[in-house]
Design a protein around this motif. Sequence first.
Motif, mmCIF file in Angstrom:
data_model
loop_
_atom_site.group_PDB
_atom_site.id
_atom_site.type_symbol
_atom_site.label_atom_id
_atom_site.label_comp_id
_atom_site.label_asym_id
_atom_site.label_seq_id
_atom_site.Cartn_x
_atom_site.Cartn_y
_atom_site.Cartn_z
ATOM 1 N N ARG A 1 0.864 -1.191 0.000
ATOM 2 C CA ARG A 1 0.000 0.000 0.000
ATOM 3 C C ARG A 1 0.891 1.227 0.000
ATOM 4 O O ARG A 1 1.733 1.415 0.873
ATOM 5 N N LEU A 2 0.732 2.060 -1.020
ATOM 6 C CA LEU A 2 1.483 3.308 -1.142
ATOM 7 C C LEU A 2 0.514 4.475 -0.977
ATOM 8 O O LEU A 2 -0.421 4.624 -1.772
ATOM 9 N N GLU A 3 0.731 5.273 0.066
ATOM 10 C CA GLU A 3 -0.095 6.460 0.302
ATOM 11 C C GLU A 3 0.738 7.695 -0.002
ATOM 12 O O GLU A 3 1.861 7.840 0.497
ATOM 13 N N LEU A 4 0.181 8.581 -0.816
ATOM 14 C CA LEU A 4 0.847 9.818 -1.194
ATOM 15 C C LEU A 4 -0.054 10.992 -0.814
ATOM 16 O O LEU A 4 -1.231 11.014 -1.183
ATOM 17 N N ILE A 5 0.484 11.962 -0.116
ATOM 18 C CA ILE A 5 -0.248 13.191 0.204
ATOM 19 C C ILE A 5 0.615 14.351 -0.262
ATOM 20 O O ILE A 5 1.721 14.573 0.258
ATOM 21 N N GLY A 6 0.136 15.065 -1.250
ATOM 22 C CA GLY A 6 0.927 16.158 -1.793
ATOM 23 C C GLY A 6 0.155 16.926 -2.843
ATOM 24 O O GLY A 6 -1.050 16.695 -3.058
ATOM 25 N N PRO A 7 0.830 17.825 -3.528
ATOM 26 C CA PRO A 7 0.170 18.628 -4.562
ATOM 27 C C PRO A 7 -0.495 17.748 -5.601
ATOM 28 O O PRO A 7 0.062 16.735 -6.025
ATOM 29 N N ALA A 8 -1.692 18.168 -5.995
ATOM 30 C CA ALA A 8 -2.460 17.348 -6.939
ATOM 31 C C ALA A 8 -1.694 17.106 -8.226
ATOM 32 O O ALA A 8 -1.794 16.046 -8.839
ATOM 33 N N ASP A 9 -0.876 18.075 -8.638
ATOM 34 C CA ASP A 9 -0.142 17.932 -9.898
ATOM 35 C C ASP A 9 0.922 16.836 -9.828
ATOM 36 O O ASP A 9 1.390 16.351 -10.851
ATOM 37 N N PHE A 10 1.318 16.436 -8.622
ATOM 38 C CA PHE A 10 2.350 15.418 -8.468
ATOM 39 C C PHE A 10 1.767 14.013 -8.324
ATOM 40 O O PHE A 10 2.497 13.045 -8.259
ATOM 41 N N ALA A 11 0.453 13.894 -8.211
ATOM 42 C CA ALA A 11 -0.167 12.577 -8.029
ATOM 43 C C ALA A 11 -0.013 11.736 -9.293
ATOM 44 O O ALA A 11 -0.092 12.257 -10.405
ATOM 45 N N PRO A 12 0.246 10.416 -9.177
ATOM 46 C CA PRO A 12 0.356 9.540 -10.351
ATOM 47 C C PRO A 12 -0.920 9.567 -11.182
ATOM 48 O O PRO A 12 -2.035 9.599 -10.646
ATOM 49 N N ARG A 13 -0.746 9.574 -12.500
ATOM 50 C CA ARG A 13 -1.893 9.676 -13.405
ATOM 51 C C ARG A 13 -2.296 8.337 -14.020
ATOM 52 O O ARG A 13 -3.361 8.236 -14.598
ATOM 53 N N ALA A 14 -1.443 7.344 -13.928
ATOM 54 C CA ALA A 14 -1.753 6.050 -14.553
ATOM 55 C C ALA A 14 -2.927 5.385 -13.844
ATOM 56 O O ALA A 14 -3.015 5.391 -12.617
ATOM 57 N N SER A 15 -3.837 4.819 -14.637
ATOM 58 C CA SER A 15 -4.997 4.137 -14.062
ATOM 59 C C SER A 15 -4.595 2.752 -13.580
ATOM 60 O O SER A 15 -3.595 2.182 -14.021
ATOM 61 N N ALA A 16 -5.382 2.214 -12.648
ATOM 62 C CA ALA A 16 -5.103 0.887 -12.106
ATOM 63 C C ALA A 16 -5.326 -0.167 -13.188
ATOM 64 O O ALA A 16 -6.431 -0.291 -13.709
ATOM 65 N N SER A 17 -4.285 -0.903 -13.524
ATOM 66 C CA SER A 17 -4.400 -1.935 -14.563
ATOM 67 C C SER A 17 -3.813 -3.268 -14.113
ATOM 68 O O SER A 17 -3.733 -4.208 -14.894
ATOM 69 N N GLY A 18 -3.369 -3.345 -12.856
ATOM 70 C CA GLY A 18 -2.812 -4.589 -12.354
ATOM 71 C C GLY A 18 -3.884 -5.618 -12.047
ATOM 72 O O GLY A 18 -5.066 -5.279 -11.894
ATOM 73 N N PRO A 19 -3.513 -6.886 -11.947
ATOM 74 C CA PRO A 19 -4.497 -7.940 -11.679
ATOM 75 C C PRO A 19 -4.947 -7.946 -10.218
ATOM 76 O O PRO A 19 -4.129 -7.832 -9.307
ATOM 77 N N LYS A 20 -6.255 -8.108 -10.020
ATOM 78 C CA LYS A 20 -6.801 -8.265 -8.671
ATOM 79 C C LYS A 20 -6.926 -9.734 -8.296
ATOM 80 O O LYS A 20 -6.971 -10.072 -7.110
ATOM 81 N N ARG A 21 -7.005 -10.587 -9.306
ATOM 82 C CA ARG A 21 -7.168 -12.014 -9.061
ATOM 83 C C ARG A 21 -5.876 -12.755 -9.381
ATOM 84 O O ARG A 21 -5.222 -12.490 -10.395
ATOM 85 N N TRP A 22 -5.543 -13.715 -8.483
ATOM 86 C CA TRP A 22 -4.306 -14.468 -8.625
ATOM 87 C C TRP A 22 -4.557 -15.940 -8.330
ATOM 88 O O TRP A 22 -5.406 -16.273 -7.514
ATOM 89 N N ILE A 23 -3.788 -16.775 -9.003
ATOM 90 C CA ILE A 23 -3.685 -18.187 -8.625
ATOM 91 C C ILE A 23 -2.405 -18.325 -7.807
ATOM 92 O O ILE A 23 -1.308 -18.076 -8.315
ATOM 93 N N VAL A 24 -2.548 -18.693 -6.553
ATOM 94 C CA VAL A 24 -1.410 -18.858 -5.655
ATOM 95 C C VAL A 24 -1.110 -20.347 -5.541
ATOM 96 O O VAL A 24 -2.012 -21.150 -5.287
ATOM 97 N N LEU A 25 0.147 -20.730 -5.726
ATOM 98 C CA LEU A 25 0.529 -22.139 -5.700
ATOM 99 C C LEU A 25 1.406 -22.443 -4.499
ATOM 100 O O LEU A 25 2.343 -21.690 -4.188
ATOM 101 N N ASP A 26 1.105 -23.573 -3.835
ATOM 102 C CA ASP A 26 1.968 -24.018 -2.735
ATOM 103 C C ASP A 26 3.048 -24.940 -3.278
ATOM 104 O O ASP A 26 3.109 -25.223 -4.481
#
Length: 335
Positions: A284-309
Motif C-alpha cells: 500500500r502506497l499512500e501519497l499526500i501532496g500537490p495534486a499535480d504530483f499525483a500519479p496519473r496512470a490508471s489501475a491496470s494490475g491484476p486483482k485475481r491471482w492463482i497462488v501455488l503451494d
Amino acid sequence: MHIEFKDDAKWLSKFKIEVTSNSNKLFNNGNQQLKVTVSLTPVKGQTITDEQMDRIWIFLIKDGSDYRDLGSSFRRGRQDPKPEVDNHAEPEDFFRVTIDKNPLFEYHAASGFAPQNLIASAPRSRDFYISTLAPGGERYKIYAGITKEEGVDYATSTSRFNSYIELESISFPRRRRTDFTLERVHAFEGYTDNNQTAVDIDIYHLEFADRTLRIVDAIPLGGDWNSHYYEDWKNADPLFSFTGTHYNETQLHYAFKPGTARHFTYQNVSVAINNRPGAMNFLRLELIGPADFAPRASASGPKRWIVLDQYGTEHFIEMTQKNSGNEIDFIMFGV
C-alpha cells in the motif's frame, strides 16, 4: 492399442520401472510430480543406443491387453467439473509424463527413501516425471515399454520382467480464507526528495496459517502485474492555505509475484519486498501532496491471482480493500 511384446532374453536381461521419489502418492492437481526411473541392462554382447532410450514410453493397461500411452499432455481440461463422473474420459487422459523436473514443486510429503541400488546396478536408466488429474483414491499400475526397432517392442509388463509401479492419486486439499494469514508491516513514512509529497508505505505478507506450507509462485489472472491494481484519492487540502495549491491523498495497491528479494521504489523512496520466504507480498502506497504530483496512470494490475503451494496445489484469491484503500485485504473464490 494392442502390441505383441517380446518376452525373450535376446536383448535385455533387466527392464525395470520403480518410484524414485519418496512416495508413490501424488496430489491430483496436475502440477505435483512423481519421479520414476526406468532401468535397462542388455544381455552380454548386446547394446542399448541413445536412440532406443528415446523410444521408452510409459503406459497403463486397460482390459488386460489394451496398452494406453500416458503421453506428454493431459487430454482432459484442468477445469473440467467432476471429471471422475465423466464416462467419456479414459484413464490415460488424466496423466502427463515428462523428462523434466519442475523445480518449483516438491514430491508428496512422506517418510521413506528412494531406492538407491536401482541406478547403480543398471548401465542405462532414464528418469520420468508423472503428474495426474485422476480422481482421488484411485490406484494405477504403470509400466514402461521400449522399441528396439520397427516391430520389436519390449515391456516391463511381460512375465520375464514383471515390473510396474503403483501410483496412488490423492485429492488435493481445498484451502479457505482461514487457512491464510495477511500480516501488515509498516515499511516507510517520510517525504520524497522534493519534500512536497508525504509518503507512507505498508508491506503485506500473505502466508499459509500452517507454516509448513509455502507460497512458491503466483499467476496473475489478467492485467499488467507490473502496475498497481487499486487506486483511490480524495481531496486533502489543508484547512488554511496561503499558496492556493490543491492537495490530494492517493492510495495505490500493488501485488508482487514471489521470487528473488528486491526493492520497490517510488522516486527516492525504496522498500524491500520478497524478503520473507514462503510469502507473497502486497504493498500500500499512500501519497499526500500537490495534486499535480499525483500519479496519473490508471489501475491496470491484476486483482485475481492463482497462488501455488510447494506441492503444486492452486488457490484462488481476489484482492480487496478496506477503509477507503488504507488497508489491503483479500477473499477466496472458486472454493
